[in-house]
Design a protein around this motif. Structure first.
Motif, PDB file in Angstrom:
ATOM      1  N   TYR A  75       0.797  -1.224   0.000  1.00  0.00           N
ATOM      2  CA  TYR A  75       0.000   0.000   0.000  1.00  0.00           C
ATOM      3  C   TYR A  75       0.835   1.282   0.000  1.00  0.00           C
TER       4      TYR A  75
ATOM      5  N   CYS B   2      -4.035   3.531  12.388  1.00  0.00           N
ATOM      6  CA  CYS B   2      -4.756   2.659  11.458  1.00  0.00           C
ATOM      7  C   CYS B   2      -6.121   2.604  12.118  1.00  0.00           C
ATOM      8  N   THR B   3      -7.201   2.883  11.396  1.00  0.00           N
ATOM      9  CA  THR B   3      -8.496   2.995  12.085  1.00  0.00           C
ATOM     10  C   THR B   3      -8.912   1.681  12.744  1.00  0.00           C
ATOM     11  N   LEU B   4      -8.436   0.560  12.213  1.00  0.00           N
ATOM     12  CA  LEU B   4      -8.775  -0.718  12.862  1.00  0.00           C
ATOM     13  C   LEU B   4      -7.978  -0.908  14.146  1.00  0.00           C
TER      14      LEU B   4
ATOM     15  N   ASN C  97      -4.305  -6.404  12.414  1.00  0.00           N
ATOM     16  CA  ASN C  97      -4.388  -4.940  12.549  1.00  0.00           C
ATOM     17  C   ASN C  97      -4.831  -4.574  13.965  1.00  0.00           C
TER      18      ASN C  97
ATOM     19  N   HIS D   7     -11.584   0.797   3.283  1.00  0.00           N
ATOM     20  CA  HIS D   7     -12.419  -0.244   2.676  1.00  0.00           C
ATOM     21  C   HIS D   7     -13.916  -0.014   2.878  1.00  0.00           C
TER      22      HIS D   7
ATOM     23  N   CYS E 185     -12.312  -0.300   8.779  1.00  0.00           N
ATOM     24  CA  CYS E 185     -11.217   0.373   8.079  1.00  0.00           C
ATOM     25  C   CYS E 185     -11.832   1.499   7.261  1.00  0.00           C
ATOM     26  N   TYR E 186     -11.352   2.727   7.459  1.00  0.00           N
ATOM     27  CA  TYR E 186     -11.987   3.869   6.792  1.00  0.00           C
ATOM     28  C   TYR E 186     -11.763   3.843   5.280  1.00  0.00           C
TER      29      TYR E 186
ATOM     30  N   CYS F 128      -4.920   5.130   1.650  1.00  0.00           N
ATOM     31  CA  CYS F 128      -4.823   5.078   3.113  1.00  0.00           C
ATOM     32  C   CYS F 128      -3.791   6.120   3.542  1.00  0.00           C
TER      33      CYS F 128
ATOM     34  N   GLU G 231     -11.996  -6.680   4.283  1.00  0.00           N
ATOM     35  CA  GLU G 231     -12.375  -5.536   5.129  1.00  0.00           C
ATOM     36  C   GLU G 231     -13.529  -4.747   4.494  1.00  0.00           C
TER      37      GLU G 231
HETATM   38 FE1  SF4 Z   1      -5.553   0.370   8.532  1.00  0.00          FE
HETATM   39 FE2  SF4 Z   1      -7.363   0.532   6.604  1.00  0.00          FE
HETATM   40 FE3  SF4 Z   1      -5.018   1.712   6.290  1.00  0.00          FE
HETATM   41 FE4  SF4 Z   1      -5.214  -0.993   6.235  1.00  0.00          FE
HETATM   42  S1  SF4 Z   1      -6.072   0.464   4.785  1.00  0.00           S
HETATM   43  S2  SF4 Z   1      -3.684   0.216   7.332  1.00  0.00           S
HETATM   44  S3  SF4 Z   1      -6.837  -1.296   7.776  1.00  0.00           S
HETATM   45  S4  SF4 Z   1      -6.585   2.239   7.839  1.00  0.00           S
END
Ligand code: SF4
Ligand code: 13P
Length: 346
Positions: free
Chosen positions: A53, A114-116, A142, A207, A204-205, A290, A232
């Protein structure tokens, strides 16, 4: 590396507006920094682990290992280098540190969240354990080290279905991802596995942005396109997808299938990998970024290699590390036992 080498890898990448588009001139500007990082990592006996990512100039410029959270955690175990620079999000660096207590693990990301991973604390898990006695607590990777330490088994998107199916417990509490929890319940029902599955409320913000309407639109416009999504995403997205899996499994699916067009419902970095590595395949629709993964830069990687600050270093208390290690070891035990037979999301 020359600017031409880099340009050849990046020239087909067309995602995220100006963030991920490359001219030869831009590559000429990036290459001195890339070469300085690659020189320094050898001098310092460091390896650079990069999640798919992060920005493509990092993936194709300085990575020793590229992959998803499961593959990278195995790469972290196998490396002999003294230092691991983990270019991803903080919890992935923590996983590497749990597995390699004697190595220095550095995380250059400017945003540590990471929102999760931020959705649940260790105290939340302790309280949930009181509310759900007799349940096996399964955490998605996560999560923070403290949360992993309170759980029985860790899973990643690459092995969640297979591990839950096989785990010898019929009462499962899955955390922190609500959508993955719903997808897990649906998938177990589809496989005829009867388990009581409860789950937490995190999302997850990135997905959660994807929806069924976008898929139906693409299906109308590009009837040949294959829809590939991450677990997700919500249950409607998953139900309307041709393939669902972790990021490495998504790439593998695209490598193996004869289809030429894909809608990728995950972070844009994976779309960039498709454009760079499969030039004969076409991406349709759009993707989401992300901000946590994209907060990694070449400048910060150089900085942590040269003179890491205390906040770049991953430090985990021994009591937490030893408990969290147990949940990771349980994951490896169950994931490796199944990987010789079939993939997690088949
Ligand atoms: Fe976290 Fe979503 Fe970013 Fe993956 S994509 S690192 S789950 S915020
Ligand atoms: P993978 O485990 O597929 O790499 O996914 C990690 C992640 O953060 C997805 O949003």
């Amino acid at each position: 590396m020359t600017a031409e080498d880099l340009y050849n890898k990046l020239k087909n990448v067309r995602i995220g507006g100006n963030v991920c588009q490359y001219s030869l001139r831009k590559c000429e500007e990036l290459v001195p920094l890339i070469n300085e990082i690659n020189r320094l990592k050898k001098e310092k006996d460091a390896v650079i682990l990069v999640h798919s990512y992060v920005s493509p100039e990092i993936v194709y410029g300085v990575a020793d290992f590229i992959g998803d959270s499961y593959k990278l955690s195995k790469d972290a175990v196998n490396t002999k280098a003294k230092t691991i620079v983990f270019v991803a999000v903080r919890f992935m660096g923590e996983t590497a540190k749990i597995l390699n207590p004697d190595k220095e693990v550095l995380v250059p990301a400017r945003l540590s969240g990471c929102t999760l991973a931020d959705a649940i604390t260790a105290e939340d898990v302790r309280n949930l354990r009181k509310q759900f006695p007799g349940y096996t607590f399964i955490c998605y990777v996560n999560t923070t080290a403290e949360v992993k330490a309170e759980c029985d088994v860790c899973v990643t998107s690459a092995n969640v279905y297979a591990i839950v199916e096989k785990y010898p417990s019929d009462k499962i509490y899955f955390l922190p991802d609500k959508f993955m929890g719903i997808n897990l319940k649906n998938e177990m029902a589809r496989r005829g596995v009867r388990k009581d599955i409860q789950f937490f409320k995190g999302t997850c913000y990135v997905h959660e942005e994807y929806n069924e309407e976008a898929i139906l639109k693409v299906r109308l416009e590009y009837p040949q396109a294959k829809i590939v999504s991450h677990p997700e995403c919500n249950a409607d997205v998953v139900a309307n997808s041709d393939f669902v899996g972790g990021t490495e499994q998504m790439l593998d699916y695209m490598r193996k299938t004869r289809s030429k067009q894909f809608l990728m419902l995950t972070e844009c970095g994976l779309s960039a990998r498709l454009q760079s590595e499969f030039p004969d395949k076409e991406l349709v629709g759009s993707c989401a970024l992300c901000k946590y993964m994209k907060s990694n830069t070449l400048e910060d990687i150089l900085r942590v290699l040269k003179a890491p600050k205390a906040s770049d270093r991953v430090v985990i208390e021994d009591a937490v590390r030893i408990k969290a290690l147990k949940s990771l070891e349980a994951m490896f035990e169950y994931a490796e036992a199944q990987s010789s037979r079939k993939t997690a999301c088949e």
